[in-house]
Design an enzyme around this catalytic site. Structure first.
Site, PDB file in Angstrom:
ATOM      1  CE  LYS A  95      -1.315  -0.387   4.814  1.00  0.00           C
ATOM      2  NZ  LYS A  95      -0.184   0.341   5.414  1.00  0.00           N
TER       3      LYS A  95
ATOM      4  NE  ARG B 199      -2.391  -0.196  11.259  1.00  0.00           N
ATOM      5  CZ  ARG B 199      -1.388   0.269  10.491  1.00  0.00           C
ATOM      6  NH1 ARG B 199      -1.387   1.522  10.118  1.00  0.00           N
ATOM      7  NH2 ARG B 199      -0.422  -0.520  10.122  1.00  0.00           N
TER       8      ARG B 199
ATOM      9  NE  ARG C 157       8.913  -3.069   4.933  1.00  0.00           N
ATOM     10  CZ  ARG C 157       7.660  -2.657   5.098  1.00  0.00           C
ATOM     11  NH1 ARG C 157       6.910  -2.359   4.062  1.00  0.00           N
ATOM     12  NH2 ARG C 157       7.141  -2.578   6.296  1.00  0.00           N
TER      13      ARG C 157
ATOM     14  NE  ARG D 136       3.954  -4.096  11.416  1.00  0.00           N
ATOM     15  CZ  ARG D 136       4.742  -3.827  10.364  1.00  0.00           C
ATOM     16  NH1 ARG D 136       5.864  -4.476  10.194  1.00  0.00           N
ATOM     17  NH2 ARG D 136       4.400  -2.908   9.505  1.00  0.00           N
TER      18      ARG D 136
END
Ligand code: AMP
Length: 216
Positions: free
Chosen positions: A13, A90, A129, A173
């Site tokens: 995103k 969220r 990442r 998460r």
């Protein structure tokens, strides 16, 4: 135009938001980026938020709602008209507050796009990442490595694994995302604005799918 972009951590995103900013002139409001920047700047808000980010836990609603309210106000006063919300809302309370904040400015969300990717793919994307601790540029050890290992191509800064990209934190998460995504789908389904996009495709194809599903 208000576009809400939802996706698990690692769903792309952030990448898609950046493309929408570049190609369509959107103003991006990413609560994750705002919080990380406050942490880098060492502000009181940043220091308080760091404890939550390091554990992959949600920062209290009042903190992120205040940040969003502020930045939206400033961007509107500068004449911005197209907004992407990335990583916000969220929770149900955040979704309700966003509705009220937007209403204050006679705005409303027109599309809530969910970028869907399987958890197995997400874990690989996130744990590989690396981000530049100076300029925030994002790399991946397999899919998008820097030219010189551990060094940012753009500014020469050191590349690090985000503390919340460690595997145990990633799993927590993802679990949090599954719960909140269900809740937010229901919330925006009642407004009839939910769009689903398959995020396990090339960046370009995902982008085209977002553009067409949101009617941009
Ligand atoms: P992100 O970059 O969107 O994955 O966000 C990174 C972290 O920032 C999350 O794991 C949370 O700790 C915090 N965060 C970002 N956005 C929110 C939000 N809307 N509500 C609460 N915490 C958030």
């Amino acid at each position: 135009m208000i576009l809400l972009l939802f996706g698990a951590p690692g769903s792309g995103k952030g990448t898609q938001s950046a493309l929408l900013v570049e190609k369509k002139g959107f103003f991006q409001i990413s609560t994750g980026d705002l919080l990380r920047s406050a942490i880098r700047d060492g502000t009181k808000l940043g220091n308080d938020a760091k404890l939550y980010l390091d554990q992959g836990k949600l920062v209290p609603d009042s903190v992120v709602i205040g940040l969003v309210d502020d930045i939206l106000e400033k961007a509107l006063s500068k004449g911005h008209k197209l907004f992407i919300f990335d990583g916000f809302p969220r929770t149900g309370a955040q979704a309700q507050s966003l509705k009220e904040i937007l209403k204050k400015h006679e705005l409303y969300a027109e599309a809530a796009v969910f970028i869907n990717v399987d958890n197995e793919v997400l874990v690989k994307r996130l744990t590989g990442r690396r981000i530049c601790q100076v300029c925030g540029s994002v790399y991946h050890i397999e899919n998008n490595p820097s030219k010189k290992s551990g060094i940012c191509d753009k500014c020469g800064g050191q590349l690090i694994l985000r503390s919340d990209d460690k595997e145990e934190v990633v799993l927590s998460r993802l679990e949090t995302y599954q719960v909140t995504a269900g809740l937010l789908r229901n919330f925006y389904n009642s407004d009839g604005i939910v769009k689903e996009v398959n995020g396990d495709q090339s960046v370009e194809v995902v982008y085209e799918n977002i553009v067409s599903s949101a009617g941009l």
